[in-house]
Design a protein around this motif. Structure first.
Motif, PDB file in Angstrom:
ATOM      1  N   ILE A 162      -2.971  -4.479  -5.165  1.00  0.00           N
ATOM      2  CA  ILE A 162      -1.628  -4.095  -4.730  1.00  0.00           C
ATOM      3  C   ILE A 162      -1.663  -2.838  -3.874  1.00  0.00           C
ATOM      4  O   ILE A 162      -1.009  -2.763  -2.831  1.00  0.00           O
ATOM      5  CB  ILE A 162      -0.707  -3.889  -5.956  1.00  0.00           C
ATOM      6  CG1 ILE A 162      -0.552  -5.220  -6.703  1.00  0.00           C
ATOM      7  CG2 ILE A 162       0.640  -3.330  -5.540  1.00  0.00           C
ATOM      8  CD1 ILE A 162       0.195  -5.100  -8.003  1.00  0.00           C
ATOM      9  N   SER A 170       2.908   2.135  -3.094  1.00  0.00           N
ATOM     10  CA  SER A 170       2.087   1.283  -3.954  1.00  0.00           C
ATOM     11  C   SER A 170       2.638   1.238  -5.373  1.00  0.00           C
ATOM     12  O   SER A 170       2.637   0.181  -6.014  1.00  0.00           O
ATOM     13  CB  SER A 170       0.635   1.782  -3.975  1.00  0.00           C
ATOM     14  OG  SER A 170       0.046   1.673  -2.706  1.00  0.00           O
ATOM     15  N   ASP A 173       5.541  -1.061  -5.344  1.00  0.00           N
ATOM     16  CA  ASP A 173       5.069  -2.450  -5.261  1.00  0.00           C
ATOM     17  C   ASP A 173       4.543  -2.920  -6.611  1.00  0.00           C
ATOM     18  O   ASP A 173       4.742  -4.078  -7.001  1.00  0.00           O
ATOM     19  CB  ASP A 173       3.966  -2.574  -4.205  1.00  0.00           C
ATOM     20  CG  ASP A 173       4.499  -2.449  -2.785  1.00  0.00           C
ATOM     21  OD1 ASP A 173       5.713  -2.645  -2.587  1.00  0.00           O
ATOM     22  OD2 ASP A 173       3.695  -2.151  -1.877  1.00  0.00           O
TER      23      ASP A 173
END
Length: 376
Positions: A162, A170, A173
């Motif tokens: 990811i 990140s 996400d």
């Protein structure tokens, strides 16, 4: 001496009974709910032939590789004392009947392991197979390999890298991946939603009422509004609570209905909003100042002196919001007993707010006398 011997024999008898109870232990089947502290509770569906529904406590050491949401089978542990028995049922998991999830998100650690983002999934998951170019300190999504690890340890294989843990984008996400949050609608979705026409239904015209929305100063959507008017009798008022009529645009089973159902609500993350409805449609549905809007309206007939709700009814309505207000300015107005209204507030609006505040206080006093409620 006799008393001491009697107590000793009683202890032996109690231990014998507990050991016999352990050999005849009852089993239970249910969904496991794991606490971030590591322990869990089984919410029983069945307990042998017993119909008890009390949750059973599972110590962390007795989870036996089970995870939050798993359907599990367990054995009820015999209490070691009367005090322990009084605390409730405890159990040890003996079998995982069905996993509650297939994937998880975590940060890669040294030693071929990840630390799950969701603390309910335990301290770590052992990795096997390819890392998909992920390195220590990266967020990864893994497919869980059920019942394949050593006792007390889960295993998984990396599906995707990811991003770097600790970097804002990140991290966001990773949160989205772990909790299956759906990305924002595309522009094509927005354009399609903007074309949706509201259902043609009978509505009561309330556009003559003085109506206002009250929201945070930075609000983008305006979902509710208030109005007040005299009742049919002296000493009574009608309070109107208007809620934006989203259902008029979301036909059951339609594309929009299904997409909204997947999301369930608008998710707010730092710097990122994942709306339940396409933004262009939301702009049409919002109760914008100066525009005629569709609403579900709840009308309350209230006795002003006592605050008692005499009757209520709900119906579809058309309203016109006269003013958009925010919490801070309304609170300041009320704290000053309605004396410091902003220059752009009309006398009619000020009168409405003062009367609404007066009714609110009376209704709260009435509830304090007649109900038990949480004072938030």
């Amino acid at each position: 001496m006799k008393k001491s011997r009697k107590q000793h024999l009683e202890r032996i008898a109690r231990r014998t009974a507990l050991r016999r109870q352990g050999r005849e232990a009852k089993t239970l089947t249910g969904i496991l709910h794991v606490n971030a502290g590591g322990f869990g509770f089984i919410h029983p569906q069945t307990v042998d032939d017993d119909d008890r529904t009390q949750d059973a406590f599972v110590p962390a050491a007795m989870l036996n590789n089970a995870m939050d949401g798993d359907l599990v089978k367990g054995v009820v542990l015999p209490p070691r004392s009367d005090e322990e028995a009084a605390k409730g049922t405890a159990a040890r998991i003996t079998e995982i009947l069905r996993r509650g999830r297939e994937e998880a998100v975590g940060e890669v650690l040294s030693g071929h392991k990840i630390r799950p983002l969701n603390r309910r999934l335990g301290e770590c998951i052992e990795l096997t197979g390819s890392f998909k170019n992920a390195k220590r300190g990266d967020w990864v999504k893994v497919k869980l390999l059920h019942n394949s690890g050593r006792e007390g340890e889960s295993r998984g294989t990396v599906i995707d890298r990811i991003g770097k843990a600790g970097e804002i984008l990140s991290d966001l996400d990773a949160v989205m991946a772990e909790y299956n949050l759906i990305p924002p609608y595309t522009e094509a979705d927005n354009d399609q939603a903007e074309q949706i026409a509201p259902a043609s239904i009978e509505r009561q015209d309330l556009t003559m009422l003085e109506t206002a929305t009250i929201d945070p100063v930075d609000a983008k959507d305006f979902d509710d509004a208030l109005s007040i008017a005299p009742g049919t009798r002296e000493g009574e008022v009608r309070i109107y609570v208007h809620i934006a009529d989203v259902a008029a645009y979301a036909t059951p089973g339609s594309w929009l209905d299904k997409e909204a159902q997947k999301r369930g609500f608008t998710t707010y993350l730092p710097g990122r909003t994942l709306p339940m409805l396409p933004k262009k449609l939301t702009a049409k549905i919002s109760l914008q100042a100066g525009a005629i809007s569709f609403a579900h309206t709840v009308e309350l007939l209230v006795e002003k002196s006592s605050g008692k709700v005499l009757s209520s009814r709900r119906y579809h309505a058309s309203i016109r919001v006269d003013k958009r207000l925010n919490y801070d300015e309304v609170q300041s107005f009320l704290d000053a007993n309605g004396q410091n209204a902003p220059s752009d507030w009309s006398g009619k609006l000020c009168s409405m707010l003062r009367e609404l505040a007066e009714c609110t206080r009376a209704m709260r006093r009435f509830r304090e006398k007649t109900e038990e409620f949480i004072d938030l």
